[in-house]
Design a protein around this motif. Structure first.
Motif, mmCIF file in Angstrom:
data_model
loop_
_atom_site.group_PDB
_atom_site.id
_atom_site.type_symbol
_atom_site.label_atom_id
_atom_site.label_comp_id
_atom_site.label_asym_id
_atom_site.label_seq_id
_atom_site.Cartn_x
_atom_site.Cartn_y
_atom_site.Cartn_z
ATOM 1 N N GLU A 37 0.823 -1.216 0.000
ATOM 2 C CA GLU A 37 0.000 0.000 0.000
ATOM 3 C C GLU A 37 0.853 1.260 0.000
ATOM 4 O O GLU A 37 0.489 2.257 -0.634
ATOM 5 C CB GLU A 37 -0.985 -0.038 1.158
ATOM 6 C CG GLU A 37 -2.084 -1.064 0.922
ATOM 7 C CD GLU A 37 -3.081 -1.194 2.064
ATOM 8 O OE1 GLU A 37 -2.864 -0.584 3.143
ATOM 9 O OE2 GLU A 37 -4.068 -1.922 1.865
ATOM 10 N N ASP A 38 1.984 1.237 0.695
ATOM 11 C CA ASP A 38 2.899 2.387 0.677
ATOM 12 C C ASP A 38 3.411 2.640 -0.740
ATOM 13 O O ASP A 38 3.467 3.782 -1.191
ATOM 14 C CB ASP A 38 4.086 2.163 1.615
ATOM 15 C CG ASP A 38 3.726 2.291 3.080
ATOM 16 O OD1 ASP A 38 2.622 2.783 3.395
ATOM 17 O OD2 ASP A 38 4.564 1.880 3.923
ATOM 18 N N GLU A 74 0.537 3.972 -2.916
ATOM 19 C CA GLU A 74 0.250 5.365 -2.536
ATOM 20 C C GLU A 74 1.297 6.315 -3.124
ATOM 21 O O GLU A 74 0.969 7.393 -3.607
ATOM 22 C CB GLU A 74 0.210 5.487 -1.014
ATOM 23 C CG GLU A 74 -0.146 6.871 -0.518
ATOM 24 C CD GLU A 74 -0.192 6.930 1.008
ATOM 25 O OE1 GLU A 74 0.301 7.940 1.562
ATOM 26 O OE2 GLU A 74 -0.703 5.976 1.626
ATOM 27 N N ASN A 109 0.712 6.523 -7.001
ATOM 28 C CA ASN A 109 -0.488 7.316 -7.276
ATOM 29 C C ASN A 109 -0.289 8.782 -6.900
ATOM 30 O O ASN A 109 -0.701 9.682 -7.632
ATOM 31 C CB ASN A 109 -1.691 6.743 -6.530
ATOM 32 C CG ASN A 109 -2.139 5.413 -7.102
ATOM 33 O OD1 ASN A 109 -1.952 5.122 -8.274
ATOM 34 N ND2 ASN A 109 -2.710 4.576 -6.248
ATOM 35 N N GLY A 110 0.354 9.023 -5.778
ATOM 36 C CA GLY A 110 0.575 10.390 -5.305
ATOM 37 C C GLY A 110 1.481 11.205 -6.210
ATOM 38 O O GLY A 110 1.320 12.420 -6.338
#
Length: 113
Positions: A47-48, A51, A54-55
């Motif tokens: 997930e990191d 993220e 995507n970020g």
């Protein structure tokens, strides 16, 4: 294995895939959705990574659990796959995978004619 060796190995695999696609009369200059696959253990690490991707708008990343405790991150980017482009992006994805300590599995796309 050193980063240099990993980059060389990845570039060779990328070129092999391009050769196979060329035999299928793929038009590399046509933009298409390219998927870059990664795997890791631990949901938090997956997930990191998603993220971060995507970020930074590097692509669209999604995490799925493929088996208990093992996660796949799929990053989608719409792009042509001319050799210099796909090898650069693939090399960058490899570098990101090393930073996040996850396994880069490679890329794939649907042949465009």
């Amino acid at each position: 294995m050193s980063m240099f060796d990993l980059l060389n190995q990845t570039a060779a695999a990328d070129t092999d895939l391009l050769r196979k696609n060329n035999e299928l009369v793929d038009v590399f200059s046509k933009a298409r959705q390219v998927d870059f696959a990664f795997e890791t253990v631990g949901r938090e690490r997956a997930e990191d990574f998603a993220e971060f991707v995507n970020g930074k708008s590097y692509g669209t990343a999604e995490v799925t659990e493929v088996e208990a405790g093992r996660f796949r991150i799929l990053v989608l980017i719409t792009m042509p796959i001319n050799q210099h482009l796909i090898c650069s992006v693939s090399g960058f994805m490899l570098c990101l995978s090393r930073l996040f300590q996850i396994d880069y599995q490679g890329w794939g796309s649907v042949v465009q004619r």
